[in-house]
Every structure is written in structure tokens, then in C-alpha cells.
Design a protein around this motif. Structure first.
Motif, PDB file in Angstrom:
ATOM      1  N   TYR A  54      -6.875   3.629  12.961  1.00  0.00           N
ATOM      2  CA  TYR A  54      -7.703   3.210  11.820  1.00  0.00           C
ATOM      3  C   TYR A  54      -7.858   1.685  11.818  1.00  0.00           C
ATOM      4  O   TYR A  54      -8.954   1.167  11.580  1.00  0.00           O
ATOM      5  N   ARG A  55      -6.765   0.963  12.089  1.00  0.00           N
ATOM      6  CA  ARG A  55      -6.843  -0.499  12.177  1.00  0.00           C
ATOM      7  C   ARG A  55      -7.802  -0.920  13.283  1.00  0.00           C
ATOM      8  O   ARG A  55      -8.649  -1.809  13.098  1.00  0.00           O
ATOM      9  N   GLU A  56      -7.683  -0.271  14.461  1.00  0.00           N
ATOM     10  CA  GLU A  56      -8.530  -0.625  15.604  1.00  0.00           C
ATOM     11  C   GLU A  56     -10.010  -0.425  15.272  1.00  0.00           C
ATOM     12  O   GLU A  56     -10.858  -1.269  15.610  1.00  0.00           O
ATOM     13  N   ILE A  57     -10.321   0.680  14.610  1.00  0.00           N
ATOM     14  CA  ILE A  57     -11.711   0.966  14.245  1.00  0.00           C
ATOM     15  C   ILE A  57     -12.193  -0.027  13.196  1.00  0.00           C
ATOM     16  O   ILE A  57     -13.297  -0.585  13.293  1.00  0.00           O
ATOM     17  N   THR A  58     -11.387  -0.257  12.171  1.00  0.00           N
ATOM     18  CA  THR A  58     -11.785  -1.138  11.081  1.00  0.00           C
ATOM     19  C   THR A  58     -12.027  -2.560  11.561  1.00  0.00           C
ATOM     20  O   THR A  58     -12.965  -3.229  11.105  1.00  0.00           O
ATOM     21  N   LEU A  59     -11.201  -3.045  12.496  1.00  0.00           N
ATOM     22  CA  LEU A  59     -11.302  -4.416  12.977  1.00  0.00           C
ATOM     23  C   LEU A  59     -12.205  -4.548  14.205  1.00  0.00           C
ATOM     24  O   LEU A  59     -12.378  -5.658  14.717  1.00  0.00           O
ATOM     25  N   PHE A  60     -12.790  -3.453  14.675  1.00  0.00           N
ATOM     26  CA  PHE A  60     -13.706  -3.517  15.820  1.00  0.00           C
ATOM     27  C   PHE A  60     -14.810  -4.532  15.507  1.00  0.00           C
ATOM     28  O   PHE A  60     -15.507  -4.397  14.495  1.00  0.00           O
ATOM     29  N   PRO A  61     -15.003  -5.553  16.332  1.00  0.00           N
ATOM     30  CA  PRO A  61     -15.849  -6.681  15.935  1.00  0.00           C
ATOM     31  C   PRO A  61     -17.348  -6.462  16.065  1.00  0.00           C
ATOM     32  O   PRO A  61     -18.137  -7.361  15.738  1.00  0.00           O
ATOM     33  N   LYS A  62     -17.746  -5.309  16.542  1.00  0.00           N
ATOM     34  CA  LYS A  62     -19.160  -5.027  16.771  1.00  0.00           C
ATOM     35  C   LYS A  62     -19.616  -3.890  15.861  1.00  0.00           C
ATOM     36  O   LYS A  62     -18.792  -3.227  15.230  1.00  0.00           O
ATOM     37  N   MET A  92      -3.406   2.310   0.747  1.00  0.00           N
ATOM     38  CA  MET A  92      -4.473   1.668   1.520  1.00  0.00           C
ATOM     39  C   MET A  92      -5.714   2.543   1.626  1.00  0.00           C
ATOM     40  O   MET A  92      -6.846   2.083   1.401  1.00  0.00           O
ATOM     41  N   LEU A  93      -5.524   3.813   1.948  1.00  0.00           N
ATOM     42  CA  LEU A  93      -6.671   4.694   2.149  1.00  0.00           C
ATOM     43  C   LEU A  93      -7.320   5.072   0.828  1.00  0.00           C
ATOM     44  O   LEU A  93      -8.544   5.244   0.756  1.00  0.00           O
ATOM     45  N   LYS A 121     -15.002  -6.678   5.247  1.00  0.00           N
ATOM     46  CA  LYS A 121     -13.789  -5.851   5.233  1.00  0.00           C
ATOM     47  C   LYS A 121     -12.691  -6.508   4.402  1.00  0.00           C
ATOM     48  O   LYS A 121     -11.977  -5.836   3.652  1.00  0.00           O
ATOM     49  N   GLU A 122     -12.541  -7.826   4.538  1.00  0.00           N
ATOM     50  CA  GLU A 122     -11.518  -8.514   3.758  1.00  0.00           C
ATOM     51  C   GLU A 122     -11.818  -8.454   2.273  1.00  0.00           C
ATOM     52  O   GLU A 122     -10.909  -8.305   1.449  1.00  0.00           O
ATOM     53  N   ALA A 123     -13.094  -8.577   1.921  1.00  0.00           N
ATOM     54  CA  ALA A 123     -13.470  -8.514   0.510  1.00  0.00           C
ATOM     55  C   ALA A 123     -13.164  -7.145  -0.079  1.00  0.00           C
ATOM     56  O   ALA A 123     -12.720  -7.031  -1.234  1.00  0.00           O
ATOM     57  N   LEU A 124     -13.369  -6.094   0.711  1.00  0.00           N
ATOM     58  CA  LEU A 124     -13.145  -4.732   0.218  1.00  0.00           C
ATOM     59  C   LEU A 124     -11.691  -4.302   0.325  1.00  0.00           C
ATOM     60  O   LEU A 124     -11.162  -3.653  -0.583  1.00  0.00           O
ATOM     61  N   LEU A 125     -11.047  -4.652   1.429  1.00  0.00           N
ATOM     62  CA  LEU A 125      -9.754  -4.058   1.759  1.00  0.00           C
ATOM     63  C   LEU A 125      -8.572  -5.003   1.596  1.00  0.00           C
ATOM     64  O   LEU A 125      -7.427  -4.558   1.615  1.00  0.00           O
ATOM     65  N   GLY A 126      -8.822  -6.291   1.465  1.00  0.00           N
ATOM     66  CA  GLY A 126      -7.720  -7.220   1.299  1.00  0.00           C
ATOM     67  C   GLY A 126      -6.941  -7.413   2.590  1.00  0.00           C
ATOM     68  O   GLY A 126      -7.510  -7.476   3.680  1.00  0.00           O
ATOM     69  N   ASN A 127      -5.622  -7.489   2.487  1.00  0.00           N
ATOM     70  CA  ASN A 127      -4.749  -7.759   3.627  1.00  0.00           C
ATOM     71  C   ASN A 127      -4.456  -6.456   4.367  1.00  0.00           C
ATOM     72  O   ASN A 127      -3.542  -5.706   4.005  1.00  0.00           O
ATOM     73  N   LEU A 128      -5.221  -6.199   5.416  1.00  0.00           N
ATOM     74  CA  LEU A 128      -5.112  -4.923   6.122  1.00  0.00           C
ATOM     75  C   LEU A 128      -3.745  -4.761   6.781  1.00  0.00           C
ATOM     76  O   LEU A 128      -3.161  -3.671   6.751  1.00  0.00           O
ATOM     77  N   GLU A 129      -3.231  -5.815   7.384  1.00  0.00           N
ATOM     78  CA  GLU A 129      -1.945  -5.696   8.073  1.00  0.00           C
ATOM     79  C   GLU A 129      -0.825  -5.327   7.105  1.00  0.00           C
ATOM     80  O   GLU A 129       0.014  -4.471   7.403  1.00  0.00           O
ATOM     81  N   ALA A 130      -0.813  -5.975   5.947  1.00  0.00           N
ATOM     82  CA  ALA A 130       0.210  -5.639   4.950  1.00  0.00           C
ATOM     83  C   ALA A 130       0.041  -4.209   4.460  1.00  0.00           C
ATOM     84  O   ALA A 130       1.028  -3.492   4.232  1.00  0.00           O
TER      85      ALA A 130
END
Length: 265
Positions: A95-103, A150-151, A222-231
Motif C-alpha cells: 500500500y505504501r509503494e502504491i501510494t508513494l508511486f511518483p507517476k 490509517m485506512l 497525498k500529504e494533505a489527505l493522509l498526513g504522515n504516512l510512515e508513522a
């Protein structure tokens, strides 16, 4: 555009159509996710992110009825209790990999996207759902576990109807295609016979956008919607871990394996 030769992983077919990387999941009967499947998908996302000739990624299913029905319950039950968390950890890493995919990324959901299948789909920029047989569910409650803070936050961020989020996570409600669209969880309904063609056409359009600017906009969005994804990933793993070996989860998994209603005490 010329069609490049197909490369086939164990559970995922890959082809390049111009600048679009198309991945097709193919693990009959329902694309259930095990650790190997999840790791293969994560590796393919990383490859696409690093490939300068790939400007958009499209994930689809080779199966007519299922995008993915979620985790492989048999594989989980066969693990010792202390290791049953591992597949969920892999799912969250994907899920992290998909969310942070840069394209740009599109999920073409041709049928059922349940549990882990829907969690995967949630990470994409755009979700297109088959009009006739598309269904989505985040019904971990029926298995004695939680979809995690998170989800639930991600669902809430995309929802046009908060009442549907509550129904999905508290009662395990499955949404039909029109409900999913009205609720804001998918971007478009497309007839199933033209889902791949229209999704590919949209992917080719997105591939024409400026990639560096897109990556920055996506990161900000993504940051605006999800905040600190790693945490949140760390917290979600802790939440899964706290429930996965408990008696309710054991009963939930066993009931799903035996195709019966669970009996929670």
C-alpha cells in the motif's frame, strides 16, 4: 502504439504499451494475496518507478470476476500464530509503494475488490470500476480484525458520504458499483467489456502530463489527505499485530476458510 512482448511473473503479467506499464494480476480463482504475490507486485511498482520510459501504471486483473478478493486465508491459517501478521505487514508495505508511486496510476477494477484487494486499490490515483459487477468492501470487522486508523482515514478522505464509511468499517457492508461511485470511493463506472480499453486510453492521456510536476502535486495531495504516512504505517502494523493472533481473529479466519458465519463470543 506498438505492443511490447509480455513478461510474466508467477502471479502478474506485465506489458508495455507505449509509455504505459500494464500489470495484470492472475492468480485464480480470485487473486488472493499471499506473501510472494504481494512482494512481486511491490517489486514491479519499484521497477516502473525507476523506468524512465514508463510514465503511467495501470493495474488490472486477468480474471473476469475478481480484481482481488483479499488475503489468502489458507496461507495465513497455515502459519504459526506468531507469524500470522507477516502477510498483513507485506500488504501495508505494498500500500505504501502504491501510494508513494511518483507517476500517474490507475486501478481498473473489473469485479470484486474486497479486503486487501480494496486496500491495494485505495492507494491508486484513480479507480475505475466495472459498472455491471463491480463491488468493494473493507470488511475486516467480519474477520475479527480492524482496517486500522490509517485506512479508515484514507476512506474518510475520499468519501462523499461519511455514513458509508461507517457502514463499511463497522458492519462490513459491501458496496455495489453505483454505491461506490456515489460514495466517492471510485472515480468512474465503465462497462466491463470496455473497462480495459477506456482505462488504457486514460492512462495514455495521463502519461502526457509533466512527470516532475505531477510527482510534486501527487506528493502534496497525498500529504494533505493522509498526513504522515510512515508513522501511520507503523501504527497500522501495531494495530494488526494486536488483533491478528487473538481468539476473534482465529474464529474469523476459520469461518471464512470454512465458508460459514463466524460465531464470536
Amino acid at each position: 502504439m506498438a505492443l511490447m512482448p509480455v513478461e510474466t511473473a508467477s502471479f502478474v503479467g506485465k506489458e508495455k504499451i507505449g509509455t504505459v506499464c500494464v500489470l495484470r494480476m492472475n492468480r485464480p480463482p480470485s487473486n488472493n494475496l499471499n506473501v510472494d504475490f504481494l512482494r512481486q507486485l511491490r517489486g514491479l511498482f519499484r521497477e516502473a518507478a525507476q523506468d524512465r520510459d514508463t510514465r503511467c501504471l495501470l493495474l488490472a486483473s486477468a480474471l473476469p470476476k475478481y480484481f482481488s478478493a483479499g488475503m489468502d486465508i489458507d496461507a495465513i491459517i497455515n502459519l504459526p500464530l506468531e507469524r500470522r501478521f507477516e502477510p498483513f505487514g507485506e500488504l501495508l508495505d505494498l500500500y505504501r509503494e502504491i501510494t508513494l508511486f511518483p507517476k500517474p496510476s490507475i486501478a481498473a477494477i473489473n469485479g470484486y475488490a474486497f479486503l486487501g484487494g480494496w486496500i491495494m486499490a485505495m492507494g491508486f490515483d484513480f479507480r475505475y470500476l466495472a459498472q455491471e459487477n463491480g463491488k468493494i468492501a473493507l470488511s475486516e470487522i467480519k474477520m475479527g480484525i480492524s482496517p486500522t486508523t490509517m485506512l479508515i482515514r484514507a476512506m474518510t478522505a475520499m468519501a462523499a458520504k461519511q455514513s458509508l464509511v461507517k457502514e463499511m468499517v463497522f458492519t462490513g457492508k459491501t458496496l455495489l458499483a453505483q454505491e461506490a461511485l456515489d460514495g466517492g470511493f471510485v472515480d468512474k463506472l465503465i462497462p466491463k467489456d470496455s473497462l480495459h480499453e477506456e482505462s488504457l486510453r486514460e492512462a495514455q492521456r495521463l502519461a502526457e502530463l509533466p512527470m516532475h510536476a505531477y510527482a510534486m502535486v501527487k506528493k502534496s495531495y497525498k500529504e494533505a489527505l493522509l498526513g504522515n504516512l510512515e508513522a501511520d504505517i507503523k501504527k497500522s502494523k501495531e494495530e494488526f499485530l494486536s488483533l491478528i493472533s487473538g481468539p476473534e481473529a482465529q474464529e474469523g479466519f476459520k469461518a471464512m476458510q470454512e465458508k460459514r458465519r463466524p460465531k464470536f463470543i
